[in-house]
Motif scaffolding. Structure first.
Motif, short mmCIF file in Angstrom:
data_model
loop_
_atom_site.label_atom_id
_atom_site.label_comp_id
_atom_site.label_asym_id
_atom_site.label_seq_id
_atom_site.Cartn_x
_atom_site.Cartn_y
_atom_site.Cartn_z
N UNK A 1 10.47 59.00 15.06
CA UNK A 1 9.22 59.62 15.53
C UNK A 1 9.54 60.64 16.62
N UNK A 2 8.69 61.64 16.72
CA UNK A 2 8.82 62.64 17.77
C UNK A 2 7.45 62.95 18.36
N UNK A 3 7.34 62.83 19.67
CA UNK A 3 6.08 63.13 20.35
C UNK A 3 6.20 64.51 21.01
N UNK A 4 5.12 65.28 20.97
CA UNK A 4 5.09 66.60 21.60
C UNK A 4 3.67 66.86 22.08
N UNK A 5 3.50 67.90 22.88
CA UNK A 5 2.16 68.22 23.37
C UNK A 5 2.03 69.71 23.61
N UNK A 6 0.79 70.16 23.53
CA UNK A 6 0.42 71.53 23.86
C UNK A 6 -0.49 71.44 25.07
N UNK A 7 0.02 71.74 26.25
CA UNK A 7 -0.77 71.59 27.47
C UNK A 7 -1.99 72.51 27.49
N UNK A 8 -1.85 73.69 26.94
CA UNK A 8 -2.97 74.63 26.93
C UNK A 8 -4.12 74.11 26.08
N UNK A 9 -3.79 73.42 24.99
CA UNK A 9 -4.82 72.86 24.11
C UNK A 9 -5.17 71.43 24.46
N UNK A 10 -4.49 70.84 25.43
CA UNK A 10 -4.65 69.44 25.82
C UNK A 10 -4.58 68.56 24.57
N UNK A 11 -3.52 68.74 23.83
CA UNK A 11 -3.33 68.04 22.56
C UNK A 11 -1.94 67.43 22.51
N UNK A 12 -1.88 66.21 22.01
CA UNK A 12 -0.61 65.53 21.83
C UNK A 12 -0.43 65.24 20.34
#
Length: 121
Positions: free
Chosen positions: A67-78
């Motif tokens: 598994x790999x977790x990532x996020x887009x801080x600008x979109x507040x999405x994980x």
């Protein structure tokens, strides 16, 4: 109030892949940790993976390397990219976020409603 909305769950065969998404909205000043937990029938909720606003990640041993977790801080999405899925990965997956609603306020944990992931042939 803060809302976390998950998407991307479903039925997949063993060895397959799924990608979960979770977007946060509402009264948000900043978000520190975002991540995923899961709960299988008869089991307690357990950590799957988390990621800080700076990109530091943490994984459960059972999913490390798959598994790999990532996020887009600008979109507040994980996101949670799940590869090489196994039947034991079957569970309801919950999004979690530590949110500061306003300047000077404390961080509060919020949960999504959960999305079902079923790994079966």
């Amino acid at each position: 109030q803060v809302q976390l909305v998950e998407s991307g769950g479903g039925l997949v065969q063993p060895g397959g892949s799924l990608r979960l998404s979770c977007s946060a909205s509402g009264s948000i000043f900043s978000v520190y940790v975002m991540g995923w937990y899961r709960q299988a029938p008869g089991n307690e909720r357990e950590l799957v993976a988390t990621i800080t606003s700076g990109g530091r990640t943490n994984y459960a041993d059972s999913v490390q390397g798959r598994f790999a977790v990532s996020r887009d801080n600008a979109k507040i999405t994980v996101y949670l990219q799940m590869n090489s899925l196994k039947p034991e990965d079957t569970a309801v997956y919950y999004c979690n976020a530590e949110v500061k609603p306003a300047p000077g306020s404390a961080y509060t944990r919020f949960w999504g409603q959960g999305t079902q992931v079923t790994v079966s042939s």
